[in-house]
Write a protein that holds these residues in place. Sequence first.
Motif: not given
Length: 851
Positions: A405-410, A430-435, A466-471
């Motif tokens: 849900x959080x990855x596909x908010x249009x 994990x939440x930041x990456x999805x949002x 961010x130090x988190x690579x995916x973020x």
Amino acid sequence: MAALYGAVDETGCFSAARIHRDSALTPMLLEALAQGEATETLHARVGVAWQEAVAQAAKDGGDHRRMADLLLVLLALDEDVAGLLKVLSGDPGCRDWIDRILDHLAADAQQLQGPGQRSLAPSTALLVALAPLLDEPTRRTAFARALDATVRISNPSAQADAVVALAPLLGSYPDLLGRALSLAWAVTGLSVLVEKLADLLARSGLPSAPEGLWPLLASPDRYSRVQDRLFAQGVADGLRLTKAAAFSLDALLRDGSTETVLALLPIMRSPNDGLDAVLMRWLDHPDPAIARHAALLLAEAGNLVRPMLSGLVAMLSTDEDSGRQRAALALHARSDSSRFRVTGIGGETVTLLASLCYQHRKDPRVGTLLSWALREIVHDDPSALGTWIGALASGGAGSAEAREILSWIHQLSSAAWRPFGDALRAGPPAVQEALLSSMSWLLRLGTLPSEALEETRATLQALARSPASPVQREALEALGHLPAPTPEGCNAVREALDGREQAVQAALVALARLAARSAETVRSQVEADLRAALSQRHGPSLVAAAGALVRFWLASEPHSRDSYDLSALLDRLMAAVQAAEPGSAGASLALDALLAAGTDDDGWDAYHERVVLAARTLVERQPACLPGLLERLADALADQDWPRRRITLAIAAAVAERMPAAFAHNADPRSLESLLIRATNDAESFNVRRFGLAILSHLRQVTPGVVSALRLALRDARPVQQDALAAAVRFRRVEDDVLPALAEGLYDGSAAAAYGIAQLLSALGRAPRTSAEQRRATVDMLAAAVRDPRSRRPVYVMEGDAIKYLGPLDHALYQALLQVLGAASAPARGDQAPSSPFAASPTSRVPVAGI
């Protein structure tokens, strides 16, 4: 006199007091009645009274209602209606007054809706009296208007009385009698009145309008003819599920006549208001097909609730083309004003939809449509959004659905921005990456609340470090979609050019996107930065820099332009890459740059088609690039990166169309075919599926694997299905062992798939290289299919956001048979393949939604 007026009232007519008391009519009639005069004398006096009333009405400015009252009083005072009508018809002005009175019958009916009002019996009595004086068209029109007025009565008792009074008048008009029967069914249910009307209708013939046909389904001796009539009327455009239709089908279900209901449900569409309770009851029916159609009809009525989702998913998997296509439209082809809102459908429903998306993520057809539906939802519930954020942060039960849900908010409302913005700024990675994934879409689509833009800009610039690579990678991606780029935003992206490899590649793309929308001074600086990166980078970063430079050039031009100077673009590109990779390696780097420029998760649009046309032009200029393109195609099809698969397949399809001989010469059909067939079942991108099918069709050879792929594509989402129909007629060669697969395809459970196979057989049968033996086998297959009862099925395909009826399958089979037979005696003429998805103009194709 008072007693007489009371008697008149008790007849159910309008009160005689409404007639002016000073009129000469009433005293003359009272005198005639008191003296017991003969009928002839009474009629003479009535005639005089009528003339005086006409004259008085004319003085009053044409009081049509007064004349109607007068006629009703006359009817109440004289039982010899025939004699009275004879008197009235002798007046030359009578017909004119009758026409005007008829104009006001409906207005009279609208006033009779209160609980204390009388029924329509007076107006009906007037119609009975007037009918012999009317010609056929006028009489039918008058009855139809009275029936329409009856429908508008809100008092059920008065409405029922009106139907009873009207019914005897309609015996010679099956359509009107059918409408009265439908109305009686809705008002009174299975009553004696309905039975009497049905008997009367049976004697006069079946009505043509569906409203009158539905109640007749309950009659065992007529239901077969009624069912055929209803199906014939609804097969093309469907029939609206009215109350009469719903009550009739519901009664059949209670009686156990499931087979009849299942024959008609596929043509029922767009339920009337007030039928949700009936449809919700059908959701619990033990027959799964009934439950599926109930879910579909509820969705078409604008509902989306938990109990119906499983039925809708089942409908997306069915062989029934119309139902499958309608379910897809009900789920995702919605206007902005009718989008599903979380506050309306509930967070639990959204969670279930996300769960279904996750379950069907490997199913190309169902998964694609469900993911489109998830994107249609407007997120306007802060509480639900907070629940999903918490579930993903915890990593426990429900976290997979929450991520989906959080990855596909249009669509995000102002009310839901606060929990979204807080979690984006300070939530766990994990939440930041999805949002951030959703933020990219909100910025691309322009649906981020305007008040959130400045806060978003600051948050993205911070997360780009961010130090988190995916973020960091996702933040850089989102930064590239910011409107009205600022120097601070560009600088935040530039900083990442000295960081990790993945961040560098994301930063190059983001910088190209931002610069294309910036002022001229910014564009010049960014172009210099990209050229410098091209001269300094090596390996993947070199390709990324070259691709970013191409993206900058292409994106800087308005997408609405009808043409683009591809030669100038390629000249600039070759000059830039030759500086980094001299000689033949430069052309290879140029091809890689174009592939990199088109590798993104944006919806396929005019920009991507420009990339495709540029790459095709490069291969035409540099034929030595073709083997390299095929190598990159094989690598991409084995890769997990679907955007890379999409652009590589698109370019290969365009080259195969323009250079079929060279493409076939360089390709190994067997090894490439297996990879392409796998692409036609790609669950991550419908464009990958349609481009894979396009290349298969340009290889021209039909194998059992190709037939299977084509049959699946013909059940797919609208863009894939349309391209599959276009691809079917491009095949030219057939292997002997493929004939059984083709024969089986003519009886596919999907009539649309069988239709596509018929088009394929027609193309093969007309191809010059088809042998006489193969052509005879094709004729035999088509002839057998035409005779099979399954060929009577209707064929539906998607056209835009609508379902198009192509007629019964046997018509298409017969047409294909004639074409093959004609080819046996003369070569096919005008056998030109339809236009490719790669038009000469990069903007001539309407962009399709999704990926």
